[in-house]
Design an enzyme around this catalytic site. Structure first.
Site, mmCIF file in Angstrom:
data_model
loop_
_atom_site.group_PDB
_atom_site.id
_atom_site.type_symbol
_atom_site.label_atom_id
_atom_site.label_comp_id
_atom_site.label_asym_id
_atom_site.label_seq_id
_atom_site.Cartn_x
_atom_site.Cartn_y
_atom_site.Cartn_z
ATOM 1 N N CYS A 274 -59.329 49.468 3.107
ATOM 2 C CA CYS A 274 -58.796 50.816 2.910
ATOM 3 C C CYS A 274 -59.227 51.782 4.004
ATOM 4 C CB CYS A 274 -59.194 51.337 1.526
ATOM 5 S SG CYS A 274 -58.251 50.556 0.202
ATOM 6 N N LYS B 117 -56.371 53.293 6.087
ATOM 7 C CA LYS B 117 -55.501 54.370 5.629
ATOM 8 C C LYS B 117 -55.481 55.526 6.626
ATOM 9 C CE LYS B 117 -55.341 55.444 1.228
ATOM 10 N NZ LYS B 117 -55.660 55.757 -0.183
ATOM 11 N N SER C 11 -50.088 63.185 -5.504
ATOM 12 C CA SER C 11 -50.904 62.181 -4.803
ATOM 13 C C SER C 11 -51.567 61.222 -5.787
ATOM 14 C CB SER C 11 -51.977 62.865 -3.937
ATOM 15 O OG SER C 11 -51.387 63.734 -3.003
ATOM 16 N N ASP C 12 -50.833 60.863 -6.827
ATOM 17 C CA ASP C 12 -51.397 59.970 -7.843
ATOM 18 C C ASP C 12 -51.392 58.533 -7.345
ATOM 19 O OD1 ASP C 12 -52.510 59.372 -10.413
ATOM 20 O OD2 ASP C 12 -51.340 61.032 -11.222
ATOM 21 N N ASP C 13 -51.932 57.632 -8.172
ATOM 22 C CA ASP C 13 -52.150 56.252 -7.740
ATOM 23 C C ASP C 13 -50.899 55.397 -7.777
ATOM 24 O OD1 ASP C 13 -55.155 56.199 -7.368
ATOM 25 O OD2 ASP C 13 -55.005 56.983 -9.399
ATOM 26 N N ASP D 123 -49.902 48.269 -2.154
ATOM 27 C CA ASP D 123 -51.065 48.470 -1.292
ATOM 28 C C ASP D 123 -51.236 47.246 -0.411
ATOM 29 O OD1 ASP D 123 -53.459 49.587 -0.212
ATOM 30 O OD2 ASP D 123 -53.798 50.596 -2.124
ATOM 31 N N HIS E 266 -42.364 39.239 0.604
ATOM 32 C CA HIS E 266 -41.710 39.315 1.903
ATOM 33 C C HIS E 266 -42.735 39.015 2.981
ATOM 34 C CE1 HIS E 266 -38.681 40.402 4.806
ATOM 35 N NE2 HIS E 266 -39.481 41.301 5.363
#
Length: 351
Positions: free
Chosen positions: A20, A23, A52-54, A71, A143
């Protein structure tokens, strides 16, 4: 020793960032998105991009809402199987952070085919599938592309009752803040890239980042859990500030109560920090008040990007002990009350 003996290719050397920590910094992301098109949202879209929620949440009927999230990132460790496990755990976490139960995943795979043998790529996918099996969901498709850097992650779908969705903008004054996992994943990953992490540190890193945030499913049924999110790439301070801004409140943290992974303070003091930690602070440090006792190393841990980090719960004080019991019953022994929401502007004070 920064990797198991069977890791013959140093995956972290093939990417400019990891986990992360990849990001985009919150300030830069805000600038990118400020003029994005905002079409009228259907009434069934219970959670979109406004807060900006999960994850996004779409109401299907009176008893079911669909949670949708994705993610993906570059390697945070060198072992391909562990990389797959961490990436899958991190992606599934967003469903738990909304109070939901995951039902299905799709794999997102970008790999430098000219640099990685097919058996290494297969191990990454196998690691992800093992975590999905643990969560009780299939990897139903996905994919793949040929990429200059190794990238792996998931699209994850889940279900939740429409009345039990847990958002990140509904905290209340006086709420206690509970953190489910210790901080320091970014510091340990920085030590991995510099060959400075011993075997015990590696085990701690893997144990933390592959622990599914399953308490989120049970927190959906607790009325006095007012807000919920997970701590990932923006660090504890960044994701707490999202709670503050959403609710129009401030927050106070007690540094002594914040759980840390073993040895991370010493590693941070030795310079084992990620570039993302500094970028995070540059993005939101002007909204944080640090006591004089907060050293630069502690500040780095507060902004440390957490790959597959813990749940952050804002709940009524009367239910804090019950929430801790939920965490500990599911193996989260480090879960702790770390502060509270307070009236005032959207700032965080750390003492």
């Amino acid at each position: 020793m920064n990797q198991p003996a069977n890791a013959t290719i140093k995956l972290t050397s093939l990417s400019h960032g990891g986990g992360c920590g990849c990001k985009i910094a919150p300030g830069v992301l805000s600038e990118i998105l400020k003029n994005s098109m905002r079409l009228p949202a259907p009434a069934a879209l219970l959670v979109g991009k406004e807060t900006s929620d999960d994850a996004a949440v779409y109401k299907l009927n009176e008893s079911q809402a669909l949670i949708a999230t994705t993610d993906f990132f570059m390697p945070v460790v060198d072992d391909p199987y562990d990389f797959g496990r961490i990436a899958a755990t991190n992606a599934i976490s967003d469903v738990y952070a909304m109070g939901g139960t995951p039902i299905m995943a799709l794999a997102l795979v970008g790999m430098p085919i000219d640099k990685l043998p097919t058996e290494v790529i297969a191990k990454i996918l196998e690691g992800g599938e093992s975590v999905c099996a643990q969560a009780g969901i299939p990897v139903a498709g996905g994919h793949t592309i040929d990429s200059v850097e190794p990238i792996y992650g998931l699209v994850v779908l889940g279900l939740v009752h429409p009345d039990r969705v847990k958002k990140n903008d509904t905290a209340q004054p006086g709420d206690k803040l509970i953190l489910g996992k210790p901080l320091g994943v970014g510091v340990l990953s920085a030590a991995v890239k510099k060959d400075k992490l011993d075997e015990a540190g590696y085990r701690a890193l893997i144990a933390c980042t592959t622990q599914l945030n399953t308490p989120g499913r049970r927190l959906a049924d607790v009325k006095d859990v007012h807000a919920l999110t997970d701590v990932t790439g923006f660090g504890l301070l960044g994701h707490l500030l999202e709670l503050c801004r959403g609710a129009g409140l401030g927050a106070s943290l007690n540094m002594d109560r914040i759980p840390l992974l073993p040895g991370v303070l010493e590693l941070a003091s030795a310079g084992m920090v990620t570039g993302a930690s500094a970028r995070n602070w540059a993005s939101y440090g002007d909204a944080v008040d640090l006591a004089s006792s907060i050293t630069p190393s502690l500040q780095a841990l507060l902004t440390d990007p957490q790959t597959s980090g813990g749940l952050l719960v804002s709940c009524a004080p009367s239910t804090a002990d019950a929430i801790l019991d939920i965490f500990r019953s599911e193996g989260f022994e480090d879960a702790a009350v770390i502060g509270e929401m307070i009236p005032g502007p959207a700032r965080v004070a750390v003492a």
